[in-house]
Design an enzyme around this catalytic site. Structure first.
Site, PDB file in Angstrom:
ATOM      1  N   ASP A  35       0.819  -1.131   0.055  1.00  0.00           N
ATOM      2  CA  ASP A  35       0.007   0.097   0.070  1.00  0.00           C
ATOM      3  C   ASP A  35       0.878   1.210   0.033  1.00  0.00           C
ATOM      4  O   ASP A  35       1.733   1.334   0.944  1.00  0.00           O
ATOM      5  CB  ASP A  35      -1.022  -0.010   1.124  1.00  0.00           C
ATOM      6  N   THR A  71      -7.296   3.666  -1.189  1.00  0.00           N
ATOM      7  CA  THR A  71      -6.724   2.196  -1.034  1.00  0.00           C
ATOM      8  C   THR A  71      -8.134   1.262  -1.404  1.00  0.00           C
ATOM      9  O   THR A  71      -7.709   0.513  -2.384  1.00  0.00           O
ATOM     10  CB  THR A  71      -6.651   1.840   0.414  1.00  0.00           C
ATOM     11  N   ASN A  92     -12.753   4.800   0.594  1.00  0.00           N
ATOM     12  CA  ASN A  92     -12.337   3.858   1.741  1.00  0.00           C
ATOM     13  C   ASN A  92     -13.465   3.648   2.731  1.00  0.00           C
ATOM     14  O   ASN A  92     -13.569   2.658   3.614  1.00  0.00           O
ATOM     15  CB  ASN A  92     -11.076   4.366   2.403  1.00  0.00           C
ATOM     16  N   ASP A 195       2.715   3.064   2.983  1.00  0.00           N
ATOM     17  CA  ASP A 195       1.434   3.971   3.310  1.00  0.00           C
ATOM     18  C   ASP A 195       1.237   4.375   4.610  1.00  0.00           C
ATOM     19  O   ASP A 195       1.212   5.733   4.881  1.00  0.00           O
ATOM     20  CB  ASP A 195       0.295   3.231   2.918  1.00  0.00           C
ATOM     21  N   HIS A 199       1.922   8.393   5.488  1.00  0.00           N
ATOM     22  CA  HIS A 199       0.888   9.266   5.958  1.00  0.00           C
ATOM     23  C   HIS A 199       1.473   9.963   7.468  1.00  0.00           C
ATOM     24  O   HIS A 199       1.510  11.050   7.563  1.00  0.00           O
ATOM     25  CB  HIS A 199      -0.231   8.611   6.497  1.00  0.00           C
ATOM     26  N   ASP A 242      -1.241   0.499  -4.872  1.00  0.00           N
ATOM     27  CA  ASP A 242      -2.804   1.272  -5.151  1.00  0.00           C
ATOM     28  C   ASP A 242      -2.482   2.513  -5.485  1.00  0.00           C
ATOM     29  O   ASP A 242      -3.603   3.086  -6.133  1.00  0.00           O
ATOM     30  CB  ASP A 242      -3.661   1.052  -3.892  1.00  0.00           C
ATOM     31  N   HIS A 243      -1.577   3.249  -4.789  1.00  0.00           N
ATOM     32  CA  HIS A 243      -1.517   4.802  -5.208  1.00  0.00           C
ATOM     33  C   HIS A 243      -0.036   5.133  -4.695  1.00  0.00           C
ATOM     34  O   HIS A 243       0.571   4.246  -4.107  1.00  0.00           O
ATOM     35  CB  HIS A 243      -2.665   5.477  -4.469  1.00  0.00           C
ATOM     36  N   HIS A 348      -2.579  11.099  -0.332  1.00  0.00           N
ATOM     37  CA  HIS A 348      -2.936  10.517  -1.425  1.00  0.00           C
ATOM     38  C   HIS A 348      -4.541  11.070  -1.816  1.00  0.00           C
ATOM     39  O   HIS A 348      -5.039  11.768  -1.153  1.00  0.00           O
ATOM     40  CB  HIS A 348      -2.846   9.194  -1.986  1.00  0.00           C
TER      41      HIS A 348
END
Length: 420
Positions: A35, A71, A92, A195, A199, A242-243, A348
Protein backbone atom coordinates in the site's frame (compact mmCIF):
# COMPACT_ATOMS: atom_id res chain seq x y z
CA UNK A 1 -4.67 -38.79 -33.31
CA UNK A 2 -8.06 -38.11 -34.89
CA UNK A 3 -9.85 -39.67 -31.90
CA UNK A 4 -7.88 -37.52 -29.46
CA UNK A 5 -8.73 -34.37 -31.40
CA UNK A 6 -12.42 -35.32 -31.50
CA UNK A 7 -12.36 -36.01 -27.75
CA UNK A 8 -10.77 -32.62 -27.08
CA UNK A 9 -13.41 -30.83 -29.14
CA UNK A 10 -16.21 -32.68 -27.34
CA UNK A 11 -14.79 -31.72 -23.94
CA UNK A 12 -14.25 -28.13 -25.06
CA UNK A 13 -17.81 -27.88 -26.33
CA UNK A 14 -19.14 -29.23 -23.06
CA UNK A 15 -17.10 -26.70 -21.08
CA UNK A 16 -18.30 -23.82 -23.24
CA UNK A 17 -21.87 -24.97 -22.90
CA UNK A 18 -21.42 -24.82 -19.13
CA UNK A 19 -20.14 -21.26 -19.41
CA UNK A 20 -16.62 -22.14 -18.21
CA UNK A 21 -13.34 -22.23 -20.11
CA UNK A 22 -11.12 -25.29 -20.24
CA UNK A 23 -8.39 -24.63 -17.67
CA UNK A 24 -5.23 -26.45 -18.68
CA UNK A 25 -1.80 -26.18 -17.10
CA UNK A 26 -2.15 -22.65 -15.78
CA UNK A 27 0.57 -21.77 -13.28
CA UNK A 28 -0.13 -20.42 -9.81
CA UNK A 29 -0.28 -16.69 -9.09
CA UNK A 30 0.65 -14.58 -6.08
CA UNK A 31 -0.47 -10.94 -6.19
CA UNK A 32 1.26 -8.78 -3.57
CA UNK A 33 0.22 -5.21 -2.84
CA UNK A 34 2.40 -2.80 -0.86
CA UNK A 35 0.00 0.00 0.00
CA UNK A 36 1.24 3.45 -0.95
CA UNK A 37 4.43 2.30 -2.73
CA UNK A 38 5.12 5.27 -4.98
CA UNK A 39 6.77 4.49 -8.31
CA UNK A 40 10.11 6.10 -7.39
CA UNK A 41 10.48 5.01 -3.76
CA UNK A 42 13.25 2.57 -4.64
CA UNK A 43 15.37 5.14 -6.44
CA UNK A 44 16.92 6.80 -3.38
CA UNK A 45 17.36 3.59 -1.35
CA UNK A 46 19.64 0.59 -1.77
CA UNK A 47 17.26 -2.20 -2.88
CA UNK A 48 19.32 -5.19 -4.05
CA UNK A 49 16.37 -7.58 -4.09
CA UNK A 50 14.10 -5.30 -6.10
CA UNK A 51 17.01 -4.76 -8.48
CA UNK A 52 17.47 -8.51 -8.78
CA UNK A 53 13.78 -9.03 -9.45
CA UNK A 54 13.96 -6.48 -12.27
CA UNK A 55 16.74 -8.54 -13.86
CA UNK A 56 14.79 -11.77 -13.38
CA UNK A 57 11.45 -10.42 -14.56
CA UNK A 58 9.42 -7.30 -15.37
CA UNK A 59 9.75 -3.73 -14.20
CA UNK A 60 7.22 -1.14 -15.34
CA UNK A 61 8.40 2.45 -15.46
CA UNK A 62 5.28 3.19 -13.43
CA UNK A 63 1.59 2.32 -13.23
CA UNK A 64 -1.28 4.81 -13.17
CA UNK A 65 -3.98 4.00 -10.58
CA UNK A 66 -7.62 4.91 -11.17
CA UNK A 67 -9.37 7.99 -9.95
CA UNK A 68 -9.78 7.66 -6.96
CA UNK A 69 -6.21 7.28 -5.80
CA UNK A 70 -7.38 5.68 -2.55
CA UNK A 71 -6.85 2.23 -1.06
CA UNK A 72 -10.21 0.47 -1.46
CA UNK A 73 -11.25 1.92 -4.84
CA UNK A 74 -7.84 1.26 -6.38
CA UNK A 75 -7.44 -2.27 -5.01
CA UNK A 76 -10.89 -3.17 -6.27
CA UNK A 77 -10.01 -1.87 -9.72
CA UNK A 78 -6.97 -4.18 -9.76
CA UNK A 79 -8.91 -7.26 -8.65
CA UNK A 80 -11.94 -6.63 -10.92
CA UNK A 81 -10.49 -4.81 -13.94
CA UNK A 82 -13.29 -2.26 -13.65
CA UNK A 83 -13.24 1.51 -13.41
CA UNK A 84 -14.45 2.95 -10.12
CA UNK A 85 -17.72 4.15 -11.67
CA UNK A 86 -18.42 0.54 -12.66
CA UNK A 87 -17.42 -1.31 -9.48
CA UNK A 88 -18.86 1.45 -7.23
CA UNK A 89 -16.38 1.14 -4.35
CA UNK A 90 -15.95 4.90 -4.47
CA UNK A 91 -14.32 5.57 -1.10
CA UNK A 92 -12.40 3.90 1.71
CA UNK A 93 -15.39 4.62 3.95
CA UNK A 94 -18.76 3.02 3.50
CA UNK A 95 -21.35 5.81 3.51
CA UNK A 96 -24.99 6.63 2.84
CA UNK A 97 -25.75 10.28 2.06
CA UNK A 98 -29.44 9.81 2.81
CA UNK A 99 -28.86 8.63 6.38
CA UNK A 100 -25.44 10.29 6.93
CA UNK A 101 -23.99 6.88 7.73
CA UNK A 102 -20.17 6.80 7.68
CA UNK A 103 -18.26 3.64 8.56
CA UNK A 104 -14.46 3.82 9.05
CA UNK A 105 -12.13 2.12 6.60
CA UNK A 106 -11.16 -0.96 8.60
CA UNK A 107 -14.78 -1.71 9.53
CA UNK A 108 -15.84 -1.17 5.90
CA UNK A 109 -13.51 -4.02 4.89
CA UNK A 110 -16.00 -6.46 6.44
CA UNK A 111 -19.18 -4.98 4.93
CA UNK A 112 -20.38 -7.07 1.98
CA UNK A 113 -23.01 -4.49 1.07
CA UNK A 114 -20.25 -1.99 0.24
CA UNK A 115 -18.25 -4.33 -2.01
CA UNK A 116 -20.88 -6.65 -3.50
CA UNK A 117 -22.18 -4.38 -6.26
CA UNK A 118 -22.73 -6.98 -8.97
CA UNK A 119 -19.14 -6.84 -10.21
CA UNK A 120 -17.24 -10.12 -9.83
CA UNK A 121 -13.69 -9.99 -8.43
CA UNK A 122 -10.97 -12.34 -9.61
CA UNK A 123 -11.20 -14.68 -6.61
CA UNK A 124 -14.80 -15.57 -7.38
CA UNK A 125 -14.29 -15.79 -11.14
CA UNK A 126 -11.38 -18.18 -10.58
CA UNK A 127 -13.28 -20.30 -8.06
CA UNK A 128 -16.21 -20.65 -10.44
CA UNK A 129 -13.79 -22.11 -12.96
CA UNK A 130 -12.36 -24.73 -10.64
CA UNK A 131 -9.47 -22.87 -9.02
CA UNK A 132 -8.67 -22.47 -5.33
CA UNK A 133 -8.12 -18.93 -4.06
CA UNK A 134 -7.20 -17.05 -0.89
CA UNK A 135 -7.06 -13.47 0.34
CA UNK A 136 -4.53 -12.45 3.00
CA UNK A 137 -5.46 -8.96 4.28
CA UNK A 138 -6.33 -7.87 0.72
CA UNK A 139 -9.11 -5.22 0.53
CA UNK A 140 -12.35 -6.74 -0.72
CA UNK A 141 -11.33 -10.29 0.12
CA UNK A 142 -13.16 -10.59 3.41
CA UNK A 143 -16.75 -10.28 2.19
CA UNK A 144 -19.18 -12.32 0.10
CA UNK A 145 -20.21 -11.77 -3.50
CA UNK A 146 -23.72 -12.90 -4.29
CA UNK A 147 -23.39 -15.07 -1.19
CA UNK A 148 -20.08 -16.61 -2.27
CA UNK A 149 -16.97 -16.22 -0.13
CA UNK A 150 -13.31 -16.50 -1.07
CA UNK A 151 -12.07 -20.03 -0.28
CA UNK A 152 -9.74 -18.83 2.47
CA UNK A 153 -9.56 -15.40 4.07
CA UNK A 154 -7.36 -13.84 6.73
CA UNK A 155 -8.50 -10.38 7.82
CA UNK A 156 -6.59 -7.70 9.66
CA UNK A 157 -7.64 -6.87 13.19
CA UNK A 158 -8.85 -3.34 13.89
CA UNK A 159 -5.63 -2.52 15.79
CA UNK A 160 -3.26 -4.44 13.52
CA UNK A 161 0.32 -3.14 13.48
CA UNK A 162 1.59 -2.80 9.92
CA UNK A 163 5.38 -2.82 10.14
CA UNK A 164 6.33 -6.04 12.00
CA UNK A 165 9.02 -7.59 9.81
CA UNK A 166 8.88 -10.93 11.59
CA UNK A 167 5.14 -11.14 10.90
CA UNK A 168 5.74 -10.20 7.27
CA UNK A 169 8.00 -13.25 6.88
CA UNK A 170 5.57 -15.49 8.73
CA UNK A 171 2.83 -14.40 6.34
CA UNK A 172 5.00 -15.35 3.38
CA UNK A 173 5.71 -18.76 4.92
CA UNK A 174 1.99 -19.31 5.39
CA UNK A 175 1.17 -18.34 1.81
CA UNK A 176 3.94 -20.55 0.42
CA UNK A 177 2.54 -23.52 2.34
CA UNK A 178 -0.90 -22.82 0.85
CA UNK A 179 0.60 -23.10 -2.61
CA UNK A 180 2.91 -26.04 -2.02
CA UNK A 181 0.94 -28.16 0.48
CA UNK A 182 -2.71 -27.27 -0.24
CA UNK A 183 -2.52 -26.56 -3.95
CA UNK A 184 -3.97 -23.05 -3.95
CA UNK A 185 -3.96 -21.41 -7.38
CA UNK A 186 -4.36 -17.72 -6.54
CA UNK A 187 -3.42 -15.82 -3.38
CA UNK A 188 -3.60 -12.05 -2.86
CA UNK A 189 -1.33 -10.71 -0.11
CA UNK A 190 -1.53 -7.17 1.25
CA UNK A 191 0.95 -5.11 3.28
CA UNK A 192 -0.03 -1.76 4.81
CA UNK A 193 3.38 -0.20 4.24
CA UNK A 194 4.83 2.12 3.06
CA UNK A 195 1.42 3.86 3.19
CA UNK A 196 1.38 4.02 6.98
CA UNK A 197 4.78 5.66 7.34
CA UNK A 198 4.08 7.89 4.33
CA UNK A 199 0.99 9.28 6.07
CA UNK A 200 2.58 9.70 9.49
CA UNK A 201 6.00 11.01 8.54
CA UNK A 202 5.72 12.06 4.89
CA UNK A 203 7.38 10.58 1.80
CA UNK A 204 10.60 12.56 2.33
CA UNK A 205 11.19 11.35 5.90
CA UNK A 206 14.10 8.95 6.60
CA UNK A 207 11.65 6.43 8.07
CA UNK A 208 10.13 5.99 4.62
CA UNK A 209 13.53 4.89 3.32
CA UNK A 210 13.85 2.50 6.25
CA UNK A 211 10.54 0.80 5.46
CA UNK A 212 11.49 0.48 1.77
CA UNK A 213 14.62 -1.37 2.87
CA UNK A 214 12.40 -3.63 5.01
CA UNK A 215 10.19 -4.31 2.01
CA UNK A 216 13.29 -5.13 -0.02
CA UNK A 217 14.49 -7.61 2.59
CA UNK A 218 11.03 -9.16 2.63
CA UNK A 219 11.13 -9.65 -1.12
CA UNK A 220 14.50 -11.32 -0.75
CA UNK A 221 12.92 -13.64 1.80
CA UNK A 222 10.07 -14.27 -0.64
CA UNK A 223 12.50 -15.40 -3.32
CA UNK A 224 14.16 -17.78 -0.86
CA UNK A 225 10.78 -19.13 0.26
CA UNK A 226 9.67 -19.78 -3.31
CA UNK A 227 12.81 -21.84 -3.93
CA UNK A 228 12.50 -23.61 -0.57
CA UNK A 229 8.95 -24.70 -1.39
CA UNK A 230 10.01 -25.78 -4.89
CA UNK A 231 7.66 -23.30 -6.57
CA UNK A 232 10.13 -21.56 -8.87
CA UNK A 233 8.80 -23.34 -11.97
CA UNK A 234 5.09 -23.00 -11.17
CA UNK A 235 4.49 -19.70 -9.34
CA UNK A 236 4.14 -16.28 -10.99
CA UNK A 237 4.40 -13.22 -8.74
CA UNK A 238 3.06 -9.71 -9.35
CA UNK A 239 4.14 -6.92 -6.99
CA UNK A 240 1.82 -3.93 -7.14
CA UNK A 241 0.45 -0.97 -5.25
CA UNK A 242 -2.71 1.11 -5.11
CA UNK A 243 -1.50 4.72 -5.20
CA UNK A 244 1.48 6.93 -4.49
CA UNK A 245 2.02 9.57 -1.81
CA UNK A 246 2.83 13.27 -1.63
CA UNK A 247 3.83 15.73 1.10
CA UNK A 248 0.86 17.69 2.46
CA UNK A 249 2.45 19.50 5.36
CA UNK A 250 5.90 21.04 5.15
CA UNK A 251 7.04 23.77 7.54
CA UNK A 252 6.89 26.74 7.52
CA UNK A 253 3.97 26.46 5.08
CA UNK A 254 0.99 24.30 5.99
CA UNK A 255 -1.14 23.54 2.95
CA UNK A 256 -4.61 23.42 4.47
CA UNK A 257 -7.89 24.37 2.79
CA UNK A 258 -10.83 25.02 5.16
CA UNK A 259 -13.90 24.92 2.93
CA UNK A 260 -16.27 26.41 5.51
CA UNK A 261 -14.50 29.73 4.93
CA UNK A 262 -16.09 29.83 1.49
CA UNK A 263 -19.45 28.18 2.23
CA UNK A 264 -21.65 27.67 5.26
CA UNK A 265 -21.56 23.89 5.08
CA UNK A 266 -24.10 23.46 7.86
CA UNK A 267 -26.66 25.51 5.98
CA UNK A 268 -25.89 24.35 2.45
CA UNK A 269 -24.92 20.66 2.61
CA UNK A 270 -26.86 17.65 3.85
CA UNK A 271 -23.92 15.22 3.59
CA UNK A 272 -20.15 15.54 3.31
CA UNK A 273 -16.87 13.68 3.52
CA UNK A 274 -14.28 16.44 3.30
CA UNK A 275 -11.70 15.81 6.05
CA UNK A 276 -10.01 13.02 4.14
CA UNK A 277 -6.89 14.23 2.33
CA UNK A 278 -7.10 15.35 -1.27
CA UNK A 279 -10.56 14.16 -2.26
CA UNK A 280 -13.95 15.30 -0.99
CA UNK A 281 -17.63 14.69 -1.74
CA UNK A 282 -20.81 16.40 -0.62
CA UNK A 283 -24.54 16.52 -1.23
CA UNK A 284 -26.09 20.01 -1.32
CA UNK A 285 -29.42 20.59 0.34
CA UNK A 286 -32.34 20.73 -2.13
CA UNK A 287 -32.09 23.75 -4.43
CA UNK A 288 -28.59 24.68 -3.30
CA UNK A 289 -26.40 22.76 -5.77
CA UNK A 290 -25.44 25.84 -7.83
CA UNK A 291 -24.81 27.87 -4.66
CA UNK A 292 -22.51 25.18 -3.30
CA UNK A 293 -20.69 24.80 -6.60
CA UNK A 294 -20.17 28.55 -7.05
CA UNK A 295 -18.97 29.09 -3.48
CA UNK A 296 -16.50 26.20 -3.41
CA UNK A 297 -15.19 27.17 -6.84
CA UNK A 298 -13.83 30.34 -5.20
CA UNK A 299 -11.65 28.34 -2.83
CA UNK A 300 -7.96 28.33 -3.82
CA UNK A 301 -6.05 25.22 -4.84
CA UNK A 302 -9.11 23.04 -5.45
CA UNK A 303 -11.12 21.93 -8.46
CA UNK A 304 -14.86 21.52 -7.97
CA UNK A 305 -16.98 19.35 -10.25
CA UNK A 306 -20.67 18.79 -10.62
CA UNK A 307 -21.14 15.07 -11.00
CA UNK A 308 -22.48 15.36 -14.54
CA UNK A 309 -19.48 17.53 -15.53
CA UNK A 310 -16.73 15.28 -14.19
CA UNK A 311 -14.14 14.68 -16.96
CA UNK A 312 -14.74 11.42 -18.79
CA UNK A 313 -11.21 10.19 -18.13
CA UNK A 314 -11.93 10.22 -14.38
CA UNK A 315 -14.33 7.30 -14.96
CA UNK A 316 -16.44 8.48 -12.01
CA UNK A 317 -19.45 10.33 -13.42
CA UNK A 318 -21.58 7.23 -14.10
CA UNK A 319 -21.43 6.11 -10.47
CA UNK A 320 -24.80 5.88 -8.77
CA UNK A 321 -23.20 6.17 -5.34
CA UNK A 322 -21.19 9.32 -6.00
CA UNK A 323 -22.76 12.49 -4.49
CA UNK A 324 -23.52 15.48 -6.75
CA UNK A 325 -20.41 17.55 -5.91
CA UNK A 326 -16.79 16.36 -6.03
CA UNK A 327 -13.84 18.39 -4.74
CA UNK A 328 -10.25 17.52 -5.68
CA UNK A 329 -7.40 19.44 -4.05
CA UNK A 330 -4.30 20.44 -5.94
CA UNK A 331 -1.32 18.20 -5.24
CA UNK A 332 -0.03 18.68 -1.70
CA UNK A 333 -3.05 20.57 -0.37
CA UNK A 334 -5.26 19.06 2.30
CA UNK A 335 -9.05 19.42 2.44
CA UNK A 336 -10.80 20.30 5.69
CA UNK A 337 -14.46 21.04 6.29
CA UNK A 338 -14.62 23.39 9.31
CA UNK A 339 -11.49 22.79 11.37
CA UNK A 340 -8.03 21.38 10.75
CA UNK A 341 -8.46 17.85 12.06
CA UNK A 342 -6.15 15.93 9.74
CA UNK A 343 -2.60 15.60 11.07
CA UNK A 344 -0.90 13.46 8.41
CA UNK A 345 2.34 14.62 6.81
CA UNK A 346 1.71 12.76 3.58
CA UNK A 347 -1.40 11.85 1.63
CA UNK A 348 -3.01 10.68 -1.62
CA UNK A 349 -6.43 10.98 -3.22
CA UNK A 350 -5.14 13.52 -5.75
CA UNK A 351 -5.45 13.44 -9.54
CA UNK A 352 -4.08 10.18 -10.90
CA UNK A 353 -2.15 12.08 -13.55
CA UNK A 354 0.18 13.48 -10.90
CA UNK A 355 3.51 11.62 -10.83
CA UNK A 356 3.38 11.44 -7.02
CA UNK A 357 0.26 9.25 -7.37
CA UNK A 358 1.91 6.71 -9.72
CA UNK A 359 2.78 3.26 -8.37
CA UNK A 360 5.30 0.46 -8.58
CA UNK A 361 4.93 -2.71 -10.67
CA UNK A 362 7.20 -5.76 -10.69
CA UNK A 363 6.53 -9.29 -11.91
CA UNK A 364 8.55 -12.48 -12.17
CA UNK A 365 7.99 -16.19 -12.63
CA UNK A 366 7.93 -18.87 -15.32
CA UNK A 367 5.49 -17.01 -17.61
CA UNK A 368 7.19 -13.60 -17.53
CA UNK A 369 9.97 -12.24 -19.68
CA UNK A 370 13.31 -11.56 -18.03
CA UNK A 371 15.05 -8.21 -17.70
CA UNK A 372 12.18 -6.42 -19.43
CA UNK A 373 11.29 -2.78 -18.77
CA UNK A 374 7.66 -2.03 -19.60
CA UNK A 375 6.25 1.30 -20.67
CA UNK A 376 3.74 2.77 -18.21
CA UNK A 377 0.17 1.45 -18.19
CA UNK A 378 -3.06 1.87 -16.22
CA UNK A 379 -3.73 -0.54 -13.37
CA UNK A 380 -7.03 -1.48 -15.03
CA UNK A 381 -5.02 -3.71 -17.37
CA UNK A 382 -3.52 -5.91 -14.63
CA UNK A 383 -6.77 -7.89 -14.34
CA UNK A 384 -6.81 -9.44 -17.83
CA UNK A 385 -3.11 -10.22 -17.43
CA UNK A 386 -3.88 -12.20 -14.26
CA UNK A 387 -6.69 -14.06 -16.00
CA UNK A 388 -4.28 -14.98 -18.78
CA UNK A 389 -1.73 -16.25 -16.25
CA UNK A 390 -4.39 -18.38 -14.53
CA UNK A 391 -5.81 -19.59 -17.84
CA UNK A 392 -9.35 -18.56 -16.96
CA UNK A 393 -12.06 -16.71 -18.84
CA UNK A 394 -12.33 -13.15 -17.47
CA UNK A 395 -15.53 -11.66 -16.13
CA UNK A 396 -16.65 -8.48 -17.91
CA UNK A 397 -13.98 -5.82 -17.38
CA UNK A 398 -12.67 -2.51 -18.73
CA UNK A 399 -9.05 -3.52 -19.23
CA UNK A 400 -7.29 -4.95 -22.25
CA UNK A 401 -4.86 -7.84 -22.42
CA UNK A 402 -3.23 -6.18 -25.44
CA UNK A 403 -1.69 -3.61 -23.06
CA UNK A 404 0.09 -6.08 -20.77
CA UNK A 405 0.41 -9.25 -22.82
CA UNK A 406 3.85 -8.17 -24.03
CA UNK A 407 5.13 -8.84 -20.50
CA UNK A 408 4.67 -12.56 -21.07
CA UNK A 409 7.16 -14.97 -22.58
CA UNK A 410 4.59 -16.35 -25.00
CA UNK A 411 2.65 -13.20 -25.74
CA UNK A 412 0.08 -13.45 -28.49
CA UNK A 413 -0.35 -17.19 -28.09
CA UNK A 414 -3.76 -18.52 -27.08
CA UNK A 415 -3.80 -21.66 -24.98
CA UNK A 416 -7.36 -21.59 -23.69
CA UNK A 417 -10.67 -22.43 -25.28
CA UNK A 418 -12.73 -19.37 -26.20
CA UNK A 419 -16.46 -19.91 -25.77
CA UNK A 420 -18.56 -18.35 -28.51
Amino acid sequence: MKMRLELFLVVAAAVCAAGKPLNTAGNKLLLISFDGFRWDYDQDVDTPNLDQLAEEGIKAKYVTPPMLTMTSPSHFTTITGRWVEDHEVIHNMMFNPKTNLKIPFRQTLKKSEWWDTGVQPLWITAQNQGLKTASFFYPGGGVTYNGQAVNRVIMRSINHKYANETEWRENIDKVMSWFSEEDFDLVTLYYGEPDNVGHRKGPDHPDRKTIIQQIDRTLGYLREAIARHQLSDSLNVIISSDHGMTTVKKKPQVNEIILNKYLNLFGAASFEILDYGGFGILTPKPGKEQEVYDALSKAPNVKVYKKEEIPEDFHLAKSKRLPPIVVVADLGYNLNSRLIVYVNRGDHGYHNGEMDMKTIFRAFGPDFKRNFVSEPFDSIHIYPLMCKLLQIEPAPHNGSLSVTENLLLHSGESDSVVCQ
